[in-house]
Design a protein around this motif. Structure first.
Motif, PDB file in Angstrom:
ATOM      1  N   LEU A   1       2.499  -2.915 -21.378  1.00 36.15           N
ATOM      2  CA  LEU A   1       1.138  -3.446 -21.499  1.00 36.15           C
ATOM      3  C   LEU A   1       0.276  -2.842 -20.389  1.00 36.15           C
ATOM      4  CD1 LEU A   1       2.079  -7.196 -22.087  1.00 36.15           C
ATOM      5  CD2 LEU A   1       1.353  -5.544 -23.816  1.00 36.15           C
ATOM      6  N   TRP A   2      -0.705  -2.044 -20.757  1.00 34.89           N
ATOM      7  CA  TRP A   2      -1.559  -1.382 -19.765  1.00 34.89           C
ATOM      8  C   TRP A   2      -2.888  -2.116 -19.700  1.00 34.89           C
ATOM      9  CZ3 TRP A   2      -4.883   3.554 -20.216  1.00 34.89           C
ATOM     10  CH2 TRP A   2      -5.243   3.999 -18.947  1.00 34.89           C
TER      11      TRP A   2
ATOM     12  N   PRO B   1      11.580 -14.820 -20.514  1.00 34.13           N
ATOM     13  CA  PRO B   1      11.701 -16.157 -21.083  1.00 34.13           C
ATOM     14  C   PRO B   1      10.707 -17.153 -20.475  1.00 34.13           C
ATOM     15  CG  PRO B   1      13.861 -15.237 -20.709  1.00 34.13           C
ATOM     16  CD  PRO B   1      12.876 -14.267 -20.100  1.00 34.13           C
ATOM     17  N   GLY B   2       9.866 -17.717 -21.325  1.00 31.82           N
ATOM     18  CA  GLY B   2       8.908 -18.731 -20.886  1.00 31.82           C
ATOM     19  C   GLY B   2       7.588 -18.200 -20.372  1.00 31.82           C
ATOM     20  N   VAL B   3       7.440 -16.884 -20.260  1.00 31.50           N
ATOM     21  CA  VAL B   3       6.190 -16.293 -19.768  1.00 31.50           C
ATOM     22  C   VAL B   3       5.632 -15.387 -20.864  1.00 31.50           C
ATOM     23  CG1 VAL B   3       5.096 -14.801 -18.041  1.00 31.50           C
ATOM     24  CG2 VAL B   3       6.902 -16.402 -17.356  1.00 31.50           C
ATOM     25  N   PHE B   4       4.441 -15.717 -21.331  1.00 32.59           N
ATOM     26  CA  PHE B   4       3.815 -14.989 -22.425  1.00 32.59           C
ATOM     27  C   PHE B   4       2.496 -14.385 -21.959  1.00 32.59           C
ATOM     28  CE2 PHE B   4       6.563 -18.142 -24.235  1.00 32.59           C
ATOM     29  CZ  PHE B   4       7.117 -17.542 -25.353  1.00 32.59           C
ATOM     30  N   VAL B   5       2.157 -13.230 -22.528  1.00 27.67           N
ATOM     31  CA  VAL B   5       0.900 -12.549 -22.212  1.00 27.67           C
ATOM     32  C   VAL B   5       0.058 -12.502 -23.481  1.00 27.67           C
ATOM     33  CG1 VAL B   5      -0.183 -10.396 -21.464  1.00 27.67           C
ATOM     34  CG2 VAL B   5       1.960 -11.164 -20.397  1.00 27.67           C
ATOM     35  N   LYS B   6      -1.140 -13.052 -23.411  1.00 28.80           N
ATOM     36  CA  LYS B   6      -2.103 -12.959 -24.509  1.00 28.80           C
ATOM     37  C   LYS B   6      -2.906 -11.691 -24.269  1.00 28.80           C
ATOM     38  CE  LYS B   6      -4.376 -14.725 -28.117  1.00 28.80           C
ATOM     39  NZ  LYS B   6      -3.811 -14.576 -29.476  1.00 28.80           N
ATOM     40  N   ASP B   7      -2.637 -10.665 -25.085  1.00 27.27           N
ATOM     41  CA  ASP B   7      -3.162  -9.328 -24.799  1.00 27.27           C
ATOM     42  C   ASP B   7      -4.515  -9.113 -25.484  1.00 27.27           C
ATOM     43  OD1 ASP B   7      -3.602  -6.735 -24.151  1.00 27.27           O
ATOM     44  OD2 ASP B   7      -1.920  -5.902 -25.288  1.00 27.27           O
TER      45      ASP B   7
ATOM     46  N   GLY C   1      -4.314 -12.845 -14.274  1.00 30.27           N
ATOM     47  CA  GLY C   1      -3.555 -14.013 -14.725  1.00 30.27           C
ATOM     48  C   GLY C   1      -2.105 -13.942 -14.290  1.00 30.27           C
ATOM     49  N   LEU C   2      -1.460 -12.799 -14.522  1.00 34.76           N
ATOM     50  CA  LEU C   2      -0.074 -12.644 -14.091  1.00 34.76           C
ATOM     51  C   LEU C   2       0.023 -12.646 -12.569  1.00 34.76           C
ATOM     52  CD1 LEU C   2       2.895 -12.202 -14.816  1.00 34.76           C
ATOM     53  CD2 LEU C   2       2.436  -9.732 -14.818  1.00 34.76           C
TER      54      LEU C   2
ATOM     55  N   VAL D   1       4.383 -20.726 -20.131  1.00 35.70           N
ATOM     56  CA  VAL D   1       3.048 -20.464 -19.603  1.00 35.70           C
ATOM     57  C   VAL D   1       2.502 -19.219 -20.284  1.00 35.70           C
ATOM     58  CG1 VAL D   1       3.552 -21.522 -17.364  1.00 35.70           C
ATOM     59  CG2 VAL D   1       3.880 -19.060 -17.672  1.00 35.70           C
ATOM     60  N   VAL D   2       1.184 -19.136 -20.337  1.00 37.60           N
ATOM     61  CA  VAL D   2       0.499 -17.987 -20.913  1.00 37.60           C
ATOM     62  C   VAL D   2      -0.393 -17.363 -19.861  1.00 37.60           C
ATOM     63  CG1 VAL D   2      -1.166 -17.197 -22.642  1.00 37.60           C
ATOM     64  CG2 VAL D   2       0.568 -18.899 -23.265  1.00 37.60           C
ATOM     65  N   CYS D   3      -0.285 -16.065 -19.687  1.00 47.29           N
ATOM     66  CA  CYS D   3      -1.188 -15.308 -18.825  1.00 47.29           C
ATOM     67  C   CYS D   3      -2.104 -14.489 -19.734  1.00 47.29           C
ATOM     68  CB  CYS D   3      -0.408 -14.377 -17.902  1.00 47.29           C
ATOM     69  SG  CYS D   3       0.749 -15.221 -16.795  1.00 47.29           S
ATOM     70  N   VAL D   4      -3.384 -14.705 -19.622  1.00 47.20           N
ATOM     71  CA  VAL D   4      -4.330 -13.943 -20.430  1.00 47.20           C
ATOM     72  C   VAL D   4      -4.570 -12.604 -19.751  1.00 47.20           C
ATOM     73  CG1 VAL D   4      -6.638 -13.887 -21.448  1.00 47.20           C
ATOM     74  CG2 VAL D   4      -5.403 -16.062 -21.263  1.00 47.20           C
ATOM     75  N   ALA D   5      -4.374 -11.521 -20.493  1.00 46.45           N
ATOM     76  CA  ALA D   5      -4.696 -10.168 -20.015  1.00 46.45           C
ATOM     77  C   ALA D   5      -5.972  -9.747 -20.729  1.00 46.45           C
ATOM     78  CB  ALA D   5      -3.554  -9.204 -20.319  1.00 46.45           C
ATOM     79  N   THR D   6      -7.049  -9.565 -19.987  1.00 46.50           N
ATOM     80  CA  THR D   6      -8.368  -9.523 -20.602  1.00 46.50           C
ATOM     81  C   THR D   6      -8.812  -8.173 -21.125  1.00 46.50           C
ATOM     82  OG1 THR D   6      -9.238  -9.333 -18.352  1.00 46.50           O
ATOM     83  CG2 THR D   6      -9.309 -11.512 -19.388  1.00 46.50           C
TER      84      THR D   6
END
Length: 387
Positions: A323-324, A78-84, A332-333, A346-351
């Motif tokens: 998510l690998w 909840p509240g933590v998103f990953v931009k994959d 980011g995380l 919040v958004v953590c970008v996973a590059t």
């Protein structure tokens, strides 16, 4: 409506402008010094911008795309998103940048493109050059990963392994002698290609469409182009009245170098550091650039230095959620976990994909199972089953 790009402006002094063509890949010629290179930025006729952001707020894109962008925003908790960003065509965020930089090469009629990279950027540049029918030269470090070399050659790229300190000088010479368009930085401190961060703005557009404006965006950071591009995208949304604010931009650098951390601490536009040992090679850098400073300061953000153990913990956490990512892609995380809870989404970008991990991270082949007793031992040892 096509592109509304009208020119380039200096980030060293925004009052200084230049025509849109040719892209100033050596940075601003009027504000840069022997010690600091200031980037230039693409400017637009924002007064004419309507409801559609694409392609109005991107530079002209004569090179064909590969279906880049529109990557998923995955809720980790909840509240933590990953931009994959591993869902892009060559499995990294660099595809957004190279759609723009290779388009610049096509726009100026270059004979091809040249890039200094040992990983994501080189693979992406090679793919987009191939798509555009242009030759590509990729200058890697002295010991490129075999998988990376195979990836590059699959696109027809010419691959040259060069000592680290010789990569940029050789790239400049190839660009000058062979008429190739450089799609990575050629300057003493990082400027990069002026069209490149424009592709990263689309990450901000997509986050806003899916979530609105988060409290903060945590970004794996090497030179700061991705960080700056996302910040610029949100700045444009605010300028157009679609967002009330810009999220805090949190740069997450490997502790083995962290030049942006140093630049912000010392109040300078860019910094040089010694590079220590790290497995997050795709974002470790001895030098920063002014874009990163601007992104952090203008958003009331900050820069964090994350260690390899913190990166590995974040990578494992993402893997448990399905998510690998490449080790660097988990920065980011790792930054969020190091900083602690942040109020609001919040958004953590996973590059990039875990397929980009160094060969030494590869798992050993499993034993060949020949009977039930052996299978039972393996199942029990996993800790998930009681037989």
């Amino acid at each position: 409506m096509g592109s509304l790009a009208i020119g380039q402006r200096s980030l060293g002094d925004p009052r200084i402008g230049f025509p849109l063509w040719p892209p100033l890949t050596d940075g601003c010629p009027r504000t840069s010094t022997a010690d600091v290179a200031y980037p230039v930025d693409v400017d637009y006729d924002y007064e004419r911008a309507g409801a559609e952001l694409y392609p109005a707020l991107l530079p002209p894109l004569p090179a064909p795309g590969l279906g880049e962008g529109r990557t998923p925003l995955v809720e980790l908790e909840p509240g933590v998103f990953v931009k994959d960003e591993s869902r892009n065509p060559t499995w990294s965020h660099k595809d957004r940048l190279n759609r723009c930089t290779v388009s610049a090469a096509v726009g100026v009629g270059a004979a091809g493109v040249v890039v200094a990279s040992s990983g994501n950027h080189g693979a992406s540049a090679a793919a987009y050059a191939a798509r555009a029918g242009l030759p590509c030269v990729v200058i890697t470090g002295p010991e490129p990963q075999p998988g990376v070399v195979a990836f590059l050659r699959a696109y027809g790229a010419v691959v040259m392994a060069v000592p680290w300190e010789g990569r940029w000088p050789l790239m400049r010479r190839i660009a000058e002698r062979a008429g190739l368009h450089p799609v990575s930085s050629t300057t003493v401190t990082h400027t990069g290609h002026p069209f490149g961060p424009e592709g990263y703005k689309t990450i901000a557009y997509e986050i806003h469409a899916d979530l609105g404006t988060p409290e903060a965006v945590f970004v794996p950071t090497g030179y700061g182009e991705l960080l700056y591009g996302i910040a610029k995208g949100f700045t444009e949304l605010r300028r157009l009245g679609r967002a009330r604010r810009v999220p805090r931009m949190i740069a997450c650098e490997p502790a083995a170098a962290a030049p942006l951390v140093k630049a912000l601490r010392e109040g300078v536009p860019a910094a040089h550091v010694e590079v220590g040992a790290t497995d997050a090679g795709s974002i470790v850098s001895p030098v920063s650039g002014y874009r990163g400073v601007l992104a952090v300061r203008s958003s009331d953000g900050r820069a964090l230095a994350v260690t390899d153990p913190q990166l590995r913990a974040a990578q494992a956490e993402l893997a448990r959620a399905g998510l690998w990512t490449e080790l660097a892609g988990a920065a980011g995380l790792a930054g969020l976990r190091a900083l602690g809870p942040v109020e609001g989404p919040v958004v953590c970008v996973a590059t990039s994909s875990g397929l980009k991990n160094p060969v030494r991270d590869s798992a050993p082949a499993p034993a060949v199972v020949t009977d039930w007793a052996q299978a039972a031992r393996i199942l029990t040892a996993s800790g998930h089953f009681q037989l």
